[in-house]
Design an enzyme around this catalytic site. Structure first.
Site, PDB file in Angstrom:
ATOM      1  N   SER A   6       0.838  -1.211   0.000  1.00  0.00           N
ATOM      2  CA  SER A   6       0.000   0.000   0.000  1.00  0.00           C
ATOM      3  C   SER A   6       0.871   1.259   0.000  1.00  0.00           C
ATOM      4  CB  SER A   6      -0.964  -0.066   1.173  1.00  0.00           C
ATOM      5  OG  SER A   6      -2.105   0.710   0.950  1.00  0.00           O
ATOM      6  N   HIS A  28      -7.911  -5.444  -0.126  1.00  0.00           N
ATOM      7  CA  HIS A  28      -6.645  -4.708  -0.171  1.00  0.00           C
ATOM      8  C   HIS A  28      -5.442  -5.423   0.425  1.00  0.00           C
ATOM      9  CE1 HIS A  28      -4.083  -1.242  -0.502  1.00  0.00           C
ATOM     10  NE2 HIS A  28      -3.983  -1.072   0.790  1.00  0.00           N
ATOM     11  N   ASP A  38     -10.062  -4.609  -4.744  1.00  0.00           N
ATOM     12  CA  ASP A  38      -9.406  -3.671  -3.819  1.00  0.00           C
ATOM     13  C   ASP A  38     -10.096  -2.302  -3.926  1.00  0.00           C
ATOM     14  OD1 ASP A  38      -5.918  -3.025  -3.058  1.00  0.00           O
ATOM     15  OD2 ASP A  38      -7.698  -1.851  -2.533  1.00  0.00           O
TER      16      ASP A  38
HETATM   17  O1  XOV Z   1      -2.964  -3.579   6.578  1.00  0.00           O
HETATM   18  C1  XOV Z   1      -3.185  -2.382   6.346  1.00  0.00           C
HETATM   19  N1  XOV Z   1      -3.087  -1.790   5.138  1.00  0.00           N
HETATM   20  C2  XOV Z   1      -3.303  -0.414   5.256  1.00  0.00           C
HETATM   21  C3  XOV Z   1      -3.849  -0.230   6.655  1.00  0.00           C
HETATM   22  O2  XOV Z   1      -3.561  -1.468   7.288  1.00  0.00           O
HETATM   23  C4  XOV Z   1      -4.028   0.335   4.178  1.00  0.00           C
HETATM   24  C5  XOV Z   1      -3.094   1.474   4.324  1.00  0.00           C
HETATM   25  C6  XOV Z   1      -2.511   2.272   3.194  1.00  0.00           C
HETATM   26  O3  XOV Z   1      -1.304   2.373   3.166  1.00  0.00           O
HETATM   27  N2  XOV Z   1      -3.288   2.870   2.256  1.00  0.00           N
HETATM   28  C7  XOV Z   1      -4.756   2.715   2.126  1.00  0.00           C
HETATM   29  C8  XOV Z   1      -5.468   4.046   2.166  1.00  0.00           C
HETATM   30  C9  XOV Z   1      -4.890   4.987   1.132  1.00  0.00           C
HETATM   31  C10 XOV Z   1      -5.608   6.322   1.248  1.00  0.00           C
HETATM   32  O4  XOV Z   1      -5.159   7.112   0.163  1.00  0.00           O
HETATM   33  C11 XOV Z   1      -5.503   8.449   0.184  1.00  0.00           C
HETATM   34  C12 XOV Z   1      -6.398   8.982   1.074  1.00  0.00           C
HETATM   35  C13 XOV Z   1      -6.682  10.341   1.010  1.00  0.00           C
HETATM   36  C14 XOV Z   1      -6.051  11.136   0.071  1.00  0.00           C
HETATM   37  F1  XOV Z   1      -6.311  12.458   0.018  1.00  0.00           F
HETATM   38  C15 XOV Z   1      -5.135  10.595  -0.810  1.00  0.00           C
HETATM   39  C16 XOV Z   1      -4.877   9.242  -0.748  1.00  0.00           C
HETATM   40 CL1  XOV Z   1      -3.728   8.511  -1.821  1.00  0.00          CL
HETATM   41  C17 XOV Z   1      -3.413   5.173   1.346  1.00  0.00           C
HETATM   42  C18 XOV Z   1      -2.700   3.818   1.286  1.00  0.00           C
HETATM   43  C19 XOV Z   1      -2.139   0.477   4.963  1.00  0.00           C
END
Ligand code: XOV
Length: 302
Positions: free
Chosen positions: A122, A269, A239
């Site tokens: 992620s 995800h 996802d």
């Molecule tokens: O096991 C796990 N996995 C996890 C948690 O626990 C998921 C999480 C992780 O890294 N992301 C999922 C959410 C995403 C939100 O993205 C945004 C939100 C607002 C915005 F303005 C711009 C972006 Cl890009 C970023 C990446 C790690």
């Protein structure tokens, strides 16, 4: 701020002197984990966790790779888990990349002859991509588990992106809301584990942090056409948190001659915390992919 001379403690109150840690370029203590094989390691593997989580949930990956004689290491990024720093608030996304390179260089100094891999999930996938782009010839391979390469258009609509940019100048600490844990995994036990993990940050994602994530995504989009290093992409086609089209774009656009994408039908995800059969398939895919590249790695004079 702690009193001068008082021992530096984790946000949970544990003295860093009692824990494995590194101190980053800003003097912040980062909690580290290591999974060291019994005998001589065949390679180093750095694991980069995602937004709001920590490196503890990578224990199964660490143990599995350790049993393959790989030395796995990770840290909690600044502002995450047991590391110092304001929760999920970073002055620049590059700090995550800088700290990762610092830890990687530390381990390479201890094991100068070993090939090194990165595994990123992620936001940790975005960190991994940008880290490898800074050292394009240093890594034997980068395995990406549902990497943040494109924002999910449902959560980051053009209006929300515009709004975030406006709000970032006015109320940067405003919360954009927290990650909806129902999209973590189809396995309800894993969703509950995520919700009950007190080392995860369950507060909202700040506008300013969202801007940093969007900046990272934009940087990756610019870098992808010049990527030449080996990579493996794993993504669930259901996802809702990181758009699979980001992985597909990276696979299509990167110049790497050694690249592979594997799509997990119906998966959400967090593939390494998905239904048991998906987790088993993902662990087998990652271990097999690394072993294949060790069988022919130049450091073995093949
Ligand atoms: O096991 C796990 N996995 C996890 C948690 O626990 C998921 C999480 C992780 O890294 N992301 C999922 C959410 C995403 C939100 O993205 C945004 C939100 C607002 C915005 F303005 C711009 C972006 Cl890009 C970023 C990446 C790690």
């Amino acid at each position: 701020m702690p009193e001068p001379g008082a021992p530096r403690r984790t946000p949970q109150g544990v003295p860093y002197a009692d824990l494995q840690h590194i101190v980053n370029a800003d003097g912040q203590h980062l909690f580290c984990r290591y999974w060291e094989p019994e005998g001589p390691p065949r390679a180093l593997v750095f694991v980069a966790h995602g937004a709001g989580e920590h490196c503890g949930p990578y224990d199964e990956i660490g143990q599995t790779l350790k049993e393959q004689s790989l030395l796995v290491f990770a840290h909690d990024h600044v502002g995450h888990g047991q590391s110092e720093g304001d929760r999920m608030n970073i002055k620049d996304f590059q700090v995550f990349v800088r700290d990762s390179l610092q830890h990687i260089d530390l381990m390479k100094g201890r094991h100068p002859d070993l090939p090194i891999f990165i595994i990123g999930h992620s936001m940790g996938g975005a960190i991994s991509i940008l880290t490898a782009c800074e050292r394009p010839n240093d890594f034997a391979g980068v395995a990406l588990i549902a990497p943040m390469v494109k924002m999910n258009p449902e959560s980051a609509t053009p209006f929300k992106v515009f709004l975030a940019k406006v709000l970032n100048h006015m109320v940067p600490s405003l919360s954009l809301g927290s990650i909806d844990s129902k999209w973590i995994s189809r396995d309800q036990k894993q969703v509950e584990a995520y919700d009950n993990d007190e080392l995860n940050h369950h507060g909202g994602l700040r506008v300013s942090f969202g801007m940093q994530l969007m900046g990272a995504v934009a940087r990756i989009e610019r870098e992808v056409p010049a990527i030449t290093w080996p990579f493996l992409l794993l993504h669930g086609d259901d996802d809702k948190l990181c758009d699979i089209r980001g992985s597909q774009m990276m696979f299509d656009m990167a110049q790497s001659t050694d690249k592979k994408i594997k799509v997990y039908e119906g998966a959400y995800h967090v593939l390494h915390h998905e239904l048991p059969e998906t987790v088993a398939a993902v662990l087998k895919e990652v271990t097999g992919w690394i072993s294949e590249r060790l069988a022919v790695s130049p450091s073995q004079g093949s």
